[in-house]
Design a protein around this motif. Structure first.
Motif, mmCIF file in Angstrom:
data_model
loop_
_atom_site.group_PDB
_atom_site.id
_atom_site.type_symbol
_atom_site.label_atom_id
_atom_site.label_comp_id
_atom_site.label_asym_id
_atom_site.label_seq_id
_atom_site.Cartn_x
_atom_site.Cartn_y
_atom_site.Cartn_z
ATOM 1 N N PHE A 431 -32.913 3.916 -17.394
ATOM 2 C CA PHE A 431 -32.975 3.292 -16.067
ATOM 3 C C PHE A 431 -31.731 2.439 -15.793
ATOM 4 O O PHE A 431 -31.108 2.540 -14.734
ATOM 5 N N LEU A 432 -31.353 1.607 -16.773
ATOM 6 C CA LEU A 432 -30.195 0.721 -16.589
ATOM 7 C C LEU A 432 -28.901 1.523 -16.476
ATOM 8 O O LEU A 432 -28.005 1.142 -15.707
ATOM 9 N N ASN A 433 -28.786 2.607 -17.235
ATOM 10 C CA ASN A 433 -27.589 3.458 -17.136
ATOM 11 C C ASN A 433 -27.479 4.068 -15.741
ATOM 12 O O ASN A 433 -26.398 4.117 -15.148
ATOM 13 N N GLU A 434 -28.594 4.561 -15.224
ATOM 14 C CA GLU A 434 -28.595 5.139 -13.882
ATOM 15 C C GLU A 434 -28.266 4.094 -12.830
ATOM 16 O O GLU A 434 -27.538 4.364 -11.874
ATOM 17 N N LEU A 435 -28.775 2.878 -13.033
ATOM 18 C CA LEU A 435 -28.548 1.793 -12.087
ATOM 19 C C LEU A 435 -27.063 1.418 -12.046
ATOM 20 O O LEU A 435 -26.505 1.136 -10.975
ATOM 21 N N SER A 436 -26.406 1.432 -13.195
ATOM 22 C CA SER A 436 -24.992 1.064 -13.270
ATOM 23 C C SER A 436 -24.088 2.069 -12.568
ATOM 24 O O SER A 436 -22.963 1.758 -12.208
ATOM 25 N N LEU A 437 -24.581 3.295 -12.388
ATOM 26 C CA LEU A 437 -23.789 4.344 -11.737
ATOM 27 C C LEU A 437 -23.894 4.303 -10.208
ATOM 28 O O LEU A 437 -23.130 4.961 -9.514
ATOM 29 N N LYS A 438 -24.859 3.522 -9.691
ATOM 30 C CA LYS A 438 -25.080 3.496 -8.253
ATOM 31 C C LYS A 438 -24.089 2.563 -7.562
ATOM 32 O O LYS A 438 -23.576 1.630 -8.149
#
Length: 438
Positions: A431-438
């Motif tokens: 979740f945090l990895n995906e959030l950092s890409l946004k």
């Protein structure tokens, strides 16, 4: 408007104006409702020198809330307030530029193009008659109103300080500009990770000397002195006596004074002071709001030790009343009430409040606040760690980058991931990895 003037041309001229409609304020509905209540709590006596600014911002807020007629009424009151406060021979002046710009936009949005053009022409006439002392700058009156307005928005407080500096540089003789600049700067730094430097403390001291009747500034200054471990008890009690004599207003200094008492003297004395003032003015909703905060802070400070039932009951009574007095801007107060119930072994009532809030129609800012607070409640009260993580994810997924609740939920998830003791760590990592890409 001439027949040759197209709507597009008119709009481009309106966009070049300096007024609330062009300052990129873009508040959420919940922010508008909170701000409307805050402006009402300033009052007309303590906030006298800012009445024009208050009414202009109220006009903008009411338009954004879909109340066009109320907006026009506030803009008219703003113009009249400026004329009375400035007390000049002429009814006109540079302080009307923002107001007339607002009215030009209001009429434009109503489809009243002739009236919009008329106010646009008035703006240009005022700017020609009252040019800025500096060719590179806006007029100081415009800078000051823009600064005062931006102060009301958390993510624009440092920008507000910059505009106050520019206004003061051109017109250094208005005491209230200096005071508001220092108050705004202190507020911006207090809500950031930065510490107040000695230069800001010195500015506060100088501003206080030039504006000795400003109790709000005096309370903030004592608060900073207390943080420097200076003895402030006698000064604080003297200030309390002076605040007691002031009209009730959010500008009277009561809120920072009570915070000073709570943190640096005692929570009991803060409650006693709040109750004394409330006893003198039992119908003032702002006082009830301040008193409720004092009781809440005492309860949460002693959450691991028993408190007298009278303290808890008074806190609950005040919060229920304050919520009814601020019916459209009390999301955080409802959450506070739920948490007071939770910490006083009334979990069923806390559960009911959260259930109703989760089912209510909130904007994204409200949802983020609620999800973050509910996640904490699930973890600390209901001991439902997995469900707590789910709601922290929901809060973090809402892209309000400047929000404390957004940052807090991300920080909480990062701590859980780092400990690596939870079966959801893999899911949190993804979740945090995906959030950092946004």
């Amino acid at each position: 408007m001439s027949a040759a003037q197209s709507p597009t041309t008119l709009e481009s001229k309106l966009e070049a104006l300096e007024c609330h409609f062009t300052w990129d304020l873009d508040p959420s509905r919940s922010k508008l409702l909170r701000l409307r209540d805050k402006l009402e709590d300033i009052g007309t006596e303590e906030g006298y020198s800012w009445l024009g600014h208050i009414y202009n911002l109220q006009g903008f807020i009411h338009y954004q809330l879909g109340l066009s007629n109320d907006a026009q009424r506030f803009f008219s009151r703003a113009a009249e307030a400026f004329r009375q406060i400035r007390n000049t021979v002429s009814d006109e002046g540079p302080w009307l530029v923002v107001n007339h710009g607002n009215l030009a936009w209001l009429h434009y949005y109503r489809g009243e193009r002739a009236e919009s053009q008329a106010y646009l022409s008035k703006v240009h006439a005022l700017m020609n008659e009252y040019p800025s002392p500096s060719q590179e700058e806006l007029h100081p009156e415009i800078c000051a109103e823009k600064a005062w307005t931006l102060m009301k928005f958390t993510d624009k407080k440092l920008l507000a300080s910059n505009y106050f500096q520019r206004a003061i540089r051109m017109q250094p003789d208005l005491v209230e500009w200096h005071t508001s600049h220092v108050i705004g700067l202190e507020n911006a730094l207090r809500h950031s990770d930065k510490k107040l430097g000695t230069d800001i403390l010195e500015k506060m001291k100088i501003a206080k000397e030039h504006d000795p009747e400003n109790m709000y500034l005096a309370a903030l200054y004592l608060e900073q002195c207390a943080k420097k471990r200076k003895k402030i008890e006698n000064d604080a009690r003297e200030l309390a006596r002076r605040v007691l004599r002031k009209p009730i207003s959010s500008y009277s200094g009561l809120k920072p004074l009570l915070r000073l008492y709570r943190i640096h003297i005692s929570s009991d004395e803060a409650i006693d002071l709040a109750e004394e003032i409330l006893g003198r003015h039992p119908d003032e909703r702002y006082l009830k709001r301040c008193a409720a905060i004092c009781y809440k802070k005492k309860i949460f400070l002693h959450r691991n030790s028993p408190l007298e039932h009278s303290v808890i009951n008074r806190a609950i009574s005040l919060y229920r009343e304050v919520i009814s007095l601020y019916p459209l801007s009390s999301l955080k107060r409802k959450i506070s009430l739920a948490n007071i119930y939770a910490h006083s072994n009334q979990q069923d009532k806390a559960d009911q409040i959260y259930k109703e809030l989760l089912e209510s129609d909130l904007d994204v800012e409200g949802e983020q606040i609620l999800y973050n607070q509910y996640a904490k409640y699930l973890h600390s009260i209901r001991k439902e760690s997995y469900k707590s993580i789910e709601y922290h994810m929901r809060a973090a997924a809402i892209p309000q980058q400047s929000s404390y609740h957004h940052r807090n939920s991300i920080w909480t998830l990062e701590r859980i991931r780092e400990r690596n003791r939870n079966r959801m760590c893999g899911e949190i990592e993804e979740f945090l990895n995906e959030l950092s890409l946004k």
